[in-house]
Design an enzyme around this catalytic site. Sequence first.
Site, PDB file in Angstrom:
ATOM      1  N   ARG A   1       0.617  -6.357 -10.707  1.00 30.06           N
ATOM      2  CA  ARG A   1       1.021  -5.577  -9.552  1.00 30.06           C
ATOM      3  C   ARG A   1       2.073  -6.043  -8.873  1.00 30.06           C
ATOM      4  O   ARG A   1       2.532  -7.267  -9.236  1.00 30.06           O
ATOM      5  CB  ARG A   1      -0.359  -5.783  -8.617  1.00 30.06           C
ATOM      6  CG  ARG A   1      -0.697  -7.317  -8.220  1.00 30.06           C
ATOM      7  CD  ARG A   1      -2.129  -7.501  -8.016  1.00 30.06           C
ATOM      8  NE  ARG A   1      -2.536  -8.759  -7.412  1.00 30.06           N
ATOM      9  CZ  ARG A   1      -2.838  -9.709  -8.344  1.00 30.06           C
ATOM     10  NH1 ARG A   1      -2.775  -9.543  -9.815  1.00 30.06           N
ATOM     11  NH2 ARG A   1      -3.363 -10.895  -7.972  1.00 30.06           N
TER      12      ARG A   1
ATOM     13  N   CYS B   1       7.263 -10.383  14.774  1.00 28.80           N
ATOM     14  CA  CYS B   1       6.068 -11.654  14.951  1.00 28.80           C
ATOM     15  C   CYS B   1       7.025 -12.893  14.738  1.00 28.80           C
ATOM     16  O   CYS B   1       7.679 -12.885  13.859  1.00 28.80           O
ATOM     17  CB  CYS B   1       4.955 -11.587  13.937  1.00 28.80           C
ATOM     18  SG  CYS B   1       4.231  -9.751  14.052  1.00 28.80           S
TER      19      CYS B   1
ATOM     20  N   ASP C   1       2.717 -19.822   6.241  1.00 29.56           N
ATOM     21  CA  ASP C   1       3.839 -20.297   5.199  1.00 29.56           C
ATOM     22  C   ASP C   1       4.741 -21.145   5.915  1.00 29.56           C
ATOM     23  O   ASP C   1       4.981 -21.111   7.006  1.00 29.56           O
ATOM     24  CB  ASP C   1       4.373 -18.902   4.633  1.00 29.56           C
ATOM     25  CG  ASP C   1       3.424 -18.139   3.620  1.00 29.56           C
ATOM     26  OD1 ASP C   1       2.649 -18.819   2.755  1.00 29.56           O
ATOM     27  OD2 ASP C   1       3.568 -16.769   3.553  1.00 29.56           O
TER      28      ASP C   1
ATOM     29  N   ASP D   1      -0.145 -19.862   0.051  1.00 37.07           N
ATOM     30  CA  ASP D   1       0.760 -19.343  -0.985  1.00 37.07           C
ATOM     31  C   ASP D   1       1.552 -20.530  -1.250  1.00 37.07           C
ATOM     32  O   ASP D   1       2.346 -21.175  -0.606  1.00 37.07           O
ATOM     33  CB  ASP D   1       1.613 -18.166  -0.353  1.00 37.07           C
ATOM     34  CG  ASP D   1       1.684 -17.157  -1.173  1.00 37.07           C
ATOM     35  OD1 ASP D   1       1.834 -17.369  -2.424  1.00 37.07           O
ATOM     36  OD2 ASP D   1       1.679 -15.962  -0.488  1.00 37.07           O
TER      37      ASP D   1
ATOM     38  N   ARG E   1       8.602 -13.569   6.536  1.00 35.69           N
ATOM     39  CA  ARG E   1       9.970 -12.697   6.250  1.00 35.69           C
ATOM     40  C   ARG E   1      10.946 -12.850   7.514  1.00 35.69           C
ATOM     41  O   ARG E   1      11.528 -11.783   7.466  1.00 35.69           O
ATOM     42  CB  ARG E   1       9.554 -11.474   5.830  1.00 35.69           C
ATOM     43  CG  ARG E   1       8.922 -11.566   4.352  1.00 35.69           C
ATOM     44  CD  ARG E   1       8.901 -10.303   3.504  1.00 35.69           C
ATOM     45  NE  ARG E   1       7.832 -10.334   2.614  1.00 35.69           N
ATOM     46  CZ  ARG E   1       6.910  -9.698   2.602  1.00 35.69           C
ATOM     47  NH1 ARG E   1       6.549  -8.787   3.458  1.00 35.69           N
ATOM     48  NH2 ARG E   1       5.952  -9.895   1.405  1.00 35.69           N
TER      49      ARG E   1
ATOM     50  N   LYS F   1      -0.612 -17.238  -4.764  1.00 42.29           N
ATOM     51  CA  LYS F   1      -1.760 -17.550  -3.747  1.00 42.29           C
ATOM     52  C   LYS F   1      -3.102 -18.354  -4.426  1.00 42.29           C
ATOM     53  O   LYS F   1      -3.372 -18.097  -5.624  1.00 42.29           O
ATOM     54  CB  LYS F   1      -2.444 -16.314  -3.275  1.00 42.29           C
ATOM     55  CG  LYS F   1      -1.601 -15.441  -2.503  1.00 42.29           C
ATOM     56  CD  LYS F   1      -2.211 -14.119  -1.964  1.00 42.29           C
ATOM     57  CE  LYS F   1      -1.168 -13.092  -1.309  1.00 42.29           C
ATOM     58  NZ  LYS F   1      -0.097 -12.705  -2.378  1.00 42.29           N
TER      59      LYS F   1
ATOM     60  N   CYS G   1       6.586 -14.710  11.270  1.00 44.95           N
ATOM     61  CA  CYS G   1       6.601 -13.924  10.266  1.00 44.95           C
ATOM     62  C   CYS G   1       7.305 -14.857   9.121  1.00 44.95           C
ATOM     63  O   CYS G   1       8.128 -15.477   9.432  1.00 44.95           O
ATOM     64  CB  CYS G   1       7.462 -12.595  10.570  1.00 44.95           C
ATOM     65  SG  CYS G   1       7.773 -11.747   8.986  1.00 44.95           S
TER      66      CYS G   1
HETATM   67  C1  LIG Z   1      -0.028 -11.236  -2.297  1.00 53.87           C
HETATM   68  C2  LIG Z   1       0.664 -10.662  -3.197  1.00 53.87           C
HETATM   69  C3  LIG Z   1       0.363  -9.796  -3.955  1.00 53.87           C
HETATM   70  C4  LIG Z   1      -1.060  -9.111  -4.097  1.00 53.87           C
HETATM   71  O1  LIG Z   1      -2.037 -10.317  -4.005  1.00 53.87           O
HETATM   72  P1  LIG Z   1      -3.797 -10.061  -4.242  1.00 53.87           P
HETATM   73  O2  LIG Z   1      -4.138 -11.138  -4.123  1.00 53.87           O
HETATM   74  O3  LIG Z   1      -3.994  -8.840  -5.322  1.00 53.87           O
HETATM   75  O4  LIG Z   1      -4.085  -9.154  -3.093  1.00 53.87           O
HETATM   76  C5  LIG Z   1       1.203  -9.361  -5.028  1.00 53.87           C
HETATM   77  N1  LIG Z   1       2.419  -9.656  -5.277  1.00 53.87           N
HETATM   78  C6  LIG Z   1       3.050 -10.611  -4.524  1.00 53.87           C
HETATM   79  C7  LIG Z   1       4.357 -11.068  -4.859  1.00 53.87           C
HETATM   80  C8  LIG Z   1       2.144 -11.043  -3.575  1.00 53.87           C
HETATM   81  O5  LIG Z   1       2.703 -12.080  -2.547  1.00 53.87           O
HETATM   82  S1  SF4 Z   2       6.502  -8.045   8.502  1.00 57.33           S
HETATM   83 FE1  SF4 Z   2       6.578  -9.905   9.668  1.00 57.33          FE
HETATM   84  S2  SF4 Z   2       7.353  -9.297  11.625  1.00 57.33           S
HETATM   85 FE2  SF4 Z   2       6.848  -7.381  10.741  1.00 57.33          FE
HETATM   86  S3  SF4 Z   2       4.913  -6.959  11.300  1.00 57.33           S
HETATM   87 FE3  SF4 Z   2       4.472  -8.291   9.568  1.00 57.33          FE
HETATM   88  S4  SF4 Z   2       4.564 -10.105  10.454  1.00 57.33           S
HETATM   89 FE4  SF4 Z   2       5.031  -9.132  11.737  1.00 57.33          FE
END
Ligand SMILES: *Cc1c(COP(=O)(O)O)cnc(C)c1O
Ligand code: SF4
Length: 362
Positions: A107, A120, A283, A320, A125, A327, A123
């Site tokens: 994935r 947020c 994070d 994470d 990111r 994770k 966040c």
């Molecule tokens: C969280 C994440 C996923 C999805 O993880 P699931 O445990 O399947 O929900 C996939 N790729 C990245 C880079 C992620 O951070």
């Molecule tokens: S990406 Fe970041 S700023 Fe955007 S909704 Fe999600 S937590 Fe909030």
Amino acid sequence: MNHLPNSLAQQYSAPLWKRLLARSLEKPSDLEEWLGAEIPYLEAVVRRYPMRINPYYLGLIQERDDPIFKQCIPDPRELQDQRGLVDPLAEERFSPVPGLTHRYPDRVLFLISDQCAVYCRFCNRKRKVGRKGLVTQETIREGIAYIKANKQIRDVLLSGGDPMLLETPDLEKVLRSLREIPHVQIIRIGTRVPCTLPQRVTPSLTRMLKKYHPIYVNTHFNHPREITKEASRACTMLADAGIPLGCQTVLLRGVNDDPETMRELMQRLLMIRVRPYYLFQSDHALGTSHFWTPLEKGLEILSALQGHTSGLCIPHFCIDLPDGGGKVPLVPEYICRAEKDALIVKNFEGIPFTYPIYRDDT
Ligand SMILES: *Cc1c(COP(=O)(O)O)cnc(C)c1O
Ligand code: SF4
């Protein structure tokens, strides 16, 4: 409406969510009555990390420093953070093409929007969202080409930014391209819109999404006060379109870091047909350290949920890992000790029990 000038007529005919978004506060000086003397310093915060608070989410604030205020109003501590990291999850390291992270075998995480309905403050990111250039037509094209070329990818997580801030036809273009790839089994959309701008969930959006099943939506609520009539309506519409809804909550100091708040949040999520999925330890992103909680806090909250309320209320508590390790779920310790023929475990009330172990050779 003929007598109105063109731009005004357009404003009045635009859907409610766009009108709300257009009226977002984006400068600390828009919050004169709350921020007063802090405004000049907060302007510097917002030059580094953009601010956006749409009038719907702003309206959920009841008083200064309440859990909604803390999530969206810039804070001087964002620039004083000495501990956070710029790319806490090393998403760049696992990024074969810009905007796509391929960390797990089957994935990918695929960023298709650089906009959110609220920026947020916590966040992870925050160095990226709200900036031009994070996502372009070109990065989307390259992302889709990468997914097409890599047959092991069976699950695509659309994220951003917020994918639901795309115009419906633009989001549909991405979904249609992904559905044309035979090995893509499921599509997940990570969006905070049901919480921060529920008016975005319109009949035309859900009609469109339905055509691309199986679609899963993971949303993001952090406090019971975010579960309003409007949020409930948005989640009902998505659920009625056959979309299973999950929630990825972030554990935030001063917002939701106590068992009672978290239990109420999880229970109320189930009432709007959202199944708690992950509870994330915050994070270590630069500019967010004032939100961090001790690791034990999440485990304490989990023990307070497990057994005390419906199993459906209980998310996986995850950290994470900082160097792109991915994770990892953490669980409270229930095993007291192992004996030769028995496991001594404590139940949800903390009472020890002996659980006999039968092995083939005994
Ligand atoms: C969280 C994440 C996923 C999805 O993880 P699931 O445990 O399947 O929900 C996939 N790729 C990245 C880079 C992620 O951070
Ligand atoms: S990406 Fe970041 S700023 Fe955007 S909704 Fe999600 S937590 Fe909030």
